[in-house]
Scaffold this motif. Structure first.
Motif, short mmCIF file in Angstrom:
data_model
loop_
_atom_site.label_atom_id
_atom_site.label_comp_id
_atom_site.label_asym_id
_atom_site.label_seq_id
_atom_site.Cartn_x
_atom_site.Cartn_y
_atom_site.Cartn_z
N GLU A 52 -13.21 42.22 -57.09
CA GLU A 52 -13.65 43.58 -57.35
C GLU A 52 -12.51 44.56 -57.03
N THR A 53 -12.60 45.75 -57.62
CA THR A 53 -11.63 46.83 -57.36
C THR A 53 -12.22 47.79 -56.34
N LYS A 97 -20.56 49.64 -73.29
CA LYS A 97 -20.36 49.98 -71.88
C LYS A 97 -20.92 51.37 -71.57
N GLU A 149 -16.17 50.24 -62.70
CA GLU A 149 -16.93 49.34 -61.83
C GLU A 149 -16.34 49.31 -60.42
N GLY A 173 -12.05 53.46 -67.47
CA GLY A 173 -11.50 52.13 -67.68
C GLY A 173 -11.92 51.15 -66.61
N LYS A 174 -10.91 50.55 -65.96
CA LYS A 174 -11.21 49.54 -64.94
C LYS A 174 -11.87 50.14 -63.71
N TYR A 175 -11.72 51.47 -63.50
CA TYR A 175 -12.33 52.09 -62.32
C TYR A 175 -13.82 52.37 -62.50
#
Length: 424
Positions: free
Chosen positions: A39-40, A138, A14, A10-12
């Motif tokens: 950014e994460t 993706k 990137e 998921g969001k992790y």
């Protein structure tokens, strides 16, 4: 497993892994100062990663169940903690049915996060989410990243091979040195044969002989060092070629099929043989020239005009052969240029086809989104229709109840058609 991995991360997907929380805060501050996109960050000393559950690796039924951590290849190993945090002991199954069974039915005391290969994600909290076109796009980034790494590796190996080939050219220099040594030995033999007739030149010839012997002794360790270096380089070249062969078979599979060869090495070997033949002919010509020059020197000393004429004819023949070899080399270069032109055309055609495929995929995605929007509109209209029908039924029931109450209480109600007795 690309789609499944993309769904779970998921969001992790990137996210940026850093060593400490302090580093992460410094990075966030830098992004703010530079007005860049947020950014994460995953600091290894801050995140709380659950330990890997070894018993989940022993699931036998349904088949094909694996920990997402086991199918995900990552480097360096120092980011293992971040990978554990992102995957969170999630499992991957082959079908959505197997994923549903593993997530909610495998263990009555516990539930697990489980994802199918098509992207259907069953979370232990009871949330179920499916795959989508955006998810598939993706997931393609994994393949693009791997292709970029392979291209970079191929360029690096090609450069190393080029450097190794440059060093291997020392072999031709070694052959030249050996030819010079043989020429010197020939001159030494002729000088010895004239020693009895030329007492005056004895001292000069002795000095020259000592110089040649010293030069010969100097070449001996150089030759040994060169041979040792060549042996080491040959082993390195062999290892590099094995790696290159695997990469080139994948990269040039389409090109090899079009030109009718089993792999790209056959094409390169054909060109290499041509170059080696030209080098061999050039070396033969140089050796022959050295022998001719040495013989000419000897004949000039003897002042024999007939031998001079004979060697002049030999030189002319050698020059004719050289001209023929140059013509052959020009023909080989023309063939190489033709093959390179054909390769460029095939690369251009492949790029055009790829652009057409991307365009069609974009059109298909647009059509799918339009179909989804229309389906949502139909579903909303159906909900409104069901609501209206429910209200109508409710009104009918209320009217029937009112009429029944009036009938029981013997209240006369004027009716357009029928009478109170018809009400049941």
């Amino acid at each position: 497993y690309n789609v499944a991995i993309t769904k779970v991360l998921g969001k992790y997907m990137e996210a940026i892994v850093v060593d400490t929380e302090k580093t992460a805060r410094q990075c966030i501050q830098y992004l703010k100062e530079q007005y860049l996109e947020p950014e994460t960050f995953l600091p290894l000393d801050y995140i709380q990663a659950k330990p890997l559950k070894e018993r989940l690796r022993n699931i036998q039924e349904p088949k094909g169940v694996k920990l997402l951590y086991d199918v995900l290849h990552f480097s360096p190993k120092d980011i293992d903690r971040a990978v554990l945090f992102a995957t969170n002991n999630a499992l991957v199954c082959e079908t959505p049915e197997d994923a549903n069974k593993v997530a909610y039915e495998l263990d009555k005391k516990a539930r697990y996060d489980c994802v199918a290969l098509d992207g259907t994600f069953y979370q232990k909290a009871g949330i179920i989410s499916g795959g989508s076109l955006d998810l598939a796009k993706k997931a393609k980034r994994w393949d693009e990243k791997q292709m970029a790494q392979l291209k970079s590796q191929k360029e690096k190996l090609t450069e190393e091979l080029r450097e190794a080939l440059k060093k291997s050219r020392k072999e031709s220099e070694l052959n030249t040195i050996e030819s010079q040594i043989r020429g010197l030995e020939t001159r030494l033999k002729y000088n010895k044969s004239d020693l009895t007739a030329t007492k005056k030149q004895i001292s000069e010839l002795d000095a020259e002989l000592e110089g040649f012997q010293a030069e010969l002794d100097k070449f001996a360790p150089t030759i040994a060092a060169i041979e040792k270096t060549m042996a080491e380089r040959d082993q390195e070249i062999q290892n590099i070629k094995e790696k290159m062969n695997n990469v080139e078979d994948d990269v040039f599979a389409s090109f090899c099929e079009q030109i009718g060869v089993s792999n790209i090495r056959q094409y390169e070997e054909r060109e290499l043989r041509s170059q080696q033949e030209r080098a061999k002919k050039r070396m033969e010509f140089e050796n022959q020239c050295n022998r001719i020059y040495n013989q000419l020197d000897f004949e000039k000393q003897r002042d024999t005009e007939s031998n001079v004429l004979r060697w002049e004819r030999a030189v002319q023949d050698a020059e004719d052969k050289l001209e023929s070899a140059k013509q052959t080399e020009a023909n080989q270069k023309a063939e190489i240029e033709n093959d390179e032109t054909q390769m460029e055309e095939l690369k251009s055609l492949r790029t055009t086809k790829k652009m057409e495929v991307d365009q069609k995929e974009e059109e298909i995605g647009k059509c799918r989104r339009e179909v989804g929007s229309i389906a949502k509109d139909i579903q909303a209209a159906q909900k409104q229709l069901n609501s209206i029908e429910a209200k109508i039924e409710q009104r009918r029931a209320e009217r029937h109840n009112t009429l029944m109450q009036c009938k029981i209480e013997d209240i006369a109600i004027p009716m357009i058609r029928g009478n109170m007795e018809d009400i049941a």
